[in-house]
Design a protein around this motif. Structure first.
Motif, PDB file in Angstrom:
ATOM      1  N   VAL A  49       0.871  -1.183   0.000  1.00 36.78           N
ATOM      2  CA  VAL A  49       0.000   0.000   0.000  1.00 36.78           C
ATOM      3  C   VAL A  49       0.900   1.222   0.000  1.00 36.78           C
ATOM      4  O   VAL A  49       1.608   1.485   0.979  1.00 36.78           O
ATOM      5  N   CYS A  50       0.895   1.961  -1.093  1.00 37.81           N
ATOM      6  CA  CYS A  50       1.813   3.095  -1.182  1.00 37.81           C
ATOM      7  C   CYS A  50       1.274   4.131  -2.159  1.00 37.81           C
ATOM      8  O   CYS A  50       0.470   3.824  -3.038  1.00 37.81           O
ATOM      9  N   ARG A  51       1.753   5.355  -1.981  1.00 34.37           N
ATOM     10  CA  ARG A  51       1.395   6.433  -2.894  1.00 34.37           C
ATOM     11  C   ARG A  51       2.349   6.490  -4.076  1.00 34.37           C
ATOM     12  O   ARG A  51       1.961   6.899  -5.163  1.00 34.37           O
ATOM     13  N   GLN A  52       3.606   6.112  -3.854  1.00 32.16           N
ATOM     14  CA  GLN A  52       4.577   6.165  -4.933  1.00 32.16           C
ATOM     15  C   GLN A  52       4.339   5.033  -5.928  1.00 32.16           C
ATOM     16  O   GLN A  52       3.523   4.156  -5.705  1.00 32.16           O
ATOM     17  N   HIS A  53       5.082   5.048  -7.009  1.00 33.61           N
ATOM     18  CA  HIS A  53       4.915   4.029  -8.033  1.00 33.61           C
ATOM     19  C   HIS A  53       5.316   2.662  -7.465  1.00 33.61           C
ATOM     20  O   HIS A  53       6.432   2.497  -6.968  1.00 33.61           O
ATOM     21  N   PRO A  54       4.430   1.658  -7.523  1.00 32.31           N
ATOM     22  CA  PRO A  54       4.687   0.404  -6.804  1.00 32.31           C
ATOM     23  C   PRO A  54       5.468  -0.651  -7.577  1.00 32.31           C
ATOM     24  O   PRO A  54       5.675  -1.750  -7.057  1.00 32.31           O
ATOM     25  N   MET A  70      -1.825  -0.105 -13.576  1.00 34.52           N
ATOM     26  CA  MET A  70      -1.855  -0.621 -14.946  1.00 34.52           C
ATOM     27  C   MET A  70      -0.442  -0.982 -15.414  1.00 34.52           C
ATOM     28  O   MET A  70      -0.245  -2.005 -16.085  1.00 34.52           O
ATOM     29  N   ASP A  71       0.542  -0.157 -15.055  1.00 35.03           N
ATOM     30  CA  ASP A  71       1.933  -0.501 -15.363  1.00 35.03           C
ATOM     31  C   ASP A  71       2.367  -1.759 -14.619  1.00 35.03           C
ATOM     32  O   ASP A  71       3.049  -2.627 -15.173  1.00 35.03           O
ATOM     33  N   LEU A  72       1.964  -1.854 -13.346  1.00 33.01           N
ATOM     34  CA  LEU A  72       2.333  -3.022 -12.545  1.00 33.01           C
ATOM     35  C   LEU A  72       1.657  -4.286 -13.066  1.00 33.01           C
ATOM     36  O   LEU A  72       2.227  -5.378 -12.994  1.00 33.01           O
ATOM     37  N   PHE A  73       0.450  -4.151 -13.595  1.00 37.09           N
ATOM     38  CA  PHE A  73      -0.270  -5.294 -14.152  1.00 37.09           C
ATOM     39  C   PHE A  73       0.566  -5.979 -15.235  1.00 37.09           C
ATOM     40  O   PHE A  73       0.726  -7.211 -15.236  1.00 37.09           O
ATOM     41  N   ILE A  79      -7.311  -1.527  -6.464  1.00 34.44           N
ATOM     42  CA  ILE A  79      -6.656  -2.729  -5.948  1.00 34.44           C
ATOM     43  C   ILE A  79      -6.254  -3.626  -7.113  1.00 34.44           C
ATOM     44  O   ILE A  79      -7.059  -3.890  -8.011  1.00 34.44           O
ATOM     45  N   LEU A  80      -5.007  -4.082  -7.096  1.00 32.66           N
ATOM     46  CA  LEU A  80      -4.530  -5.105  -8.026  1.00 32.66           C
ATOM     47  C   LEU A  80      -4.187  -6.330  -7.194  1.00 32.66           C
ATOM     48  O   LEU A  80      -3.335  -6.260  -6.295  1.00 32.66           O
ATOM     49  N   CYS A  81      -4.828  -7.433  -7.462  1.00 31.46           N
ATOM     50  CA  CYS A  81      -4.577  -8.667  -6.724  1.00 31.46           C
ATOM     51  C   CYS A  81      -4.272  -9.793  -7.692  1.00 31.46           C
ATOM     52  O   CYS A  81      -4.654  -9.762  -8.861  1.00 31.46           O
ATOM     53  N   GLY A  82      -3.602 -10.802  -7.204  1.00 31.59           N
ATOM     54  CA  GLY A  82      -3.238 -11.951  -8.023  1.00 31.59           C
ATOM     55  C   GLY A  82      -2.469 -12.953  -7.193  1.00 31.59           C
ATOM     56  O   GLY A  82      -2.372 -12.853  -5.977  1.00 31.59           O
ATOM     57  N   ALA A  83      -1.919 -13.960  -7.884  1.00 33.63           N
ATOM     58  CA  ALA A  83      -1.118 -14.993  -7.224  1.00 33.63           C
ATOM     59  C   ALA A  83       0.170 -15.175  -7.983  1.00 33.63           C
ATOM     60  O   ALA A  83       0.220 -15.026  -9.216  1.00 33.63           O
TER      61      ALA A  83
END
Length: 455
Positions: free
Chosen positions: A369-374, A402-405, A446-450
């Motif tokens: 959980v962060c404000r900066q780019h994760p 979206m970038d993290l996805f 929220i981005l979730c996954g495994a």
């Protein structure tokens, strides 16, 4: 001896609620707290009368001096039936022109300062209103409740909970907790499968420690929770406000991002300990070695309780104490038996050792959980997650996720889902159930996954 789970004890944090206004205070004998904004609306409140009372009790504010009040427990609040005698059938002929109240603001202020109770002030206001009797019963109840919050001077001391703390922060300023609503917080805990006995890691910045407090609350006294942080200190304000016991705090450990251990699969199989990662290996560390050494000294000092500050007593003032009883000659006997709870149950070195051991053995769930780019943060922490186990990343903005996805998908993550929750509160009352007019604009994404690994 008060029950620490049910009764207010010395040193306990309480949420003082007066209408929609909420503030956290640590109850301590002989201390008072400042409420409200500077000016006429500001007042000082002594909470000694709450010691030994149950959480959730209501108290009447009794004036001691001009702006100093003490509290007395009350059993029943103002009953609307004692004020409302008759009502009308509808409000169609009522014109809200601002001239329905006979009393001027100066006269109402004099009534309040004359020593009348809140119920008597409200009774006088209703008697001098030209339109009160012609209003419907529902409108009269709404009017009385509004005046109660303003003139009744009744407060409620609640036991801190995640919902209360989240609502308090969100009401003050949503950006203070990165637009994290209580429904999004519950989804984060659910998607990460946080449960007792598990091994979890959380990176949190910009949300006052609410996520860490929520995970610690779910885990109880079993399991391991590692909070990874950047900078000098971890964010744990909400953790300090939740009245956790020392046994519950032993589950939590801290480690700086620059001290994350190396994860070597071969060494894990052989049972060898993991080594500390070099600070130059990470792309997101901005602090140098000199600042890190100063950080160690400061945090080690705080862990020993020498320079600890209470985050809830920023506006605290001392009230003159009572005269000491006869026979109390020693200074130690005059001191309060209250001992301030420890913020850190381990030293900084012990926290790093425990956290490295937990991360080296791999974790069951990861929360970021962060404000900066994760992207960089999540990429580094995903190495410590067991294959097939969930990770959750929260951000107040959609574009970083979206970038993290695409990044985690290329690394081999599965069951990816990027979502936003639409929330609207409802007023639930007899014959008056309807959605509330105002609602929050957004609660983050929220981005979730495994995580999966290729053979």
């Amino acid at each position: 001896m008060p029950d620490r789970r049910k009764d207010i004890y010395e040193g306990a944090v309480v949420v003082v609620q007066k209408g929609p206004y909420m503030k956290t205070c640590r109850v301590s004998q002989g201390r008072s707290f400042v409420f409200g904004k500077k000016g006429e609306g500001q007042f000082t409140l002594n909470l000694d009368g709450a010691l030994g009372c149950a959480f959730g009790s209501s108290f009447k504010m009794e004036r001691i001096s001009n702006k100093l009040f003490k509290i007395i427990q009350i059993k029943e609040n103002t009953n609307m039936e004692d004020i409302v005698k008759e009502s009308g059938e509808d409000n169609r002929n009522i014109c809200d022109d601002g001239r329905s109240q006979k009393l001027s603001p100066e006269e109402i202020s004099q009534l309040k300062d004359s020593g009348l109770t809140g119920k008597e002030v409200i009774q006088t206001l209703t008697e001098n209103s030209l339109t009160f009797k012609s209003k419907t019963k529902f409108s009269q109840e709404k009017y009385v409740n509004k005046k109660q919050r303003k003139y009744d001077e009744v407060i409620t001391l609640q036991r801190p909970s995640l919902r209360l703390l989240n609502n308090m922060y969100y009401t003050q300023d949503p950006l203070k907790i990165a637009n994290l609503r209580i429904d999004m917080l519950s989804q984060i805990l659910c998607y990460a499968n946080v449960q007792s006995g598990g091994r979890f890691a959380v990176f949190e910045s910009g949300s006052q420690g609410l996520v860490t407090a929520g995970m610690l609350h779910r885990m109880g006294t079993t399991g391991k929770l590692v909070q990874v942080y950047q900078g000098y200190h971890p964010q744990r304000e909400a953790v300090d406000l939740m009245n956790f016991t020392e046994q519950e705090l032993e589950v939590l450990s801290f480690i700086n991002f620059s001290k994350l251990p190396d994860l070597d699969l071969e060494s894990l199989k052989n049972g060898k300990e993991s080594q500390t990662r070099s600070a130059a290996k990470t792309e997101v560390i901005a602090e140098n070695r000199e600042k890190a050494s100063e950080d160690i000294k400061v945090e080690a000092k705080e862990s020993n309780g020498e320079s600890e500050k209470m985050c809830v007593d920023e506006e605290m003032k001392k009230v003159p104490a009572e005269a000491p009883k006869e026979g109390a000659g020693d200074e130690d006997n005059n001191k309060s038996a209250f001992k301030r709870p420890r913020k850190f149950v381990r030293t900084l070195v012990e926290d790093v050792e425990v956290s490295s051991s937990v991360l080296g053995g791999q974790i069951d769930g990861l929360v970021v959980v962060c404000r900066q780019h994760p992207v960089n943060i999540t990429r580094e922490l995903l190495e410590f997650l067991k294959p097939g186990h969930p990770f959750v990343v929260f951000s107040p903005y959609k574009e970083p996720l979206m970038d993290l996805f695409m990044e985690v998908k290329a690394q081999g993550a599965t069951n990816l889902r990027l979502s936003e929750t639409w929330l609207r509160h409802y007023q639930v009352l007899p014959m008056r159930t309807h959605p509330e007019i105002n609602m929050s604009g957004g609660g983050g994404y929220i981005l979730c996954g495994a995580r999966v690994m290729s053979q």
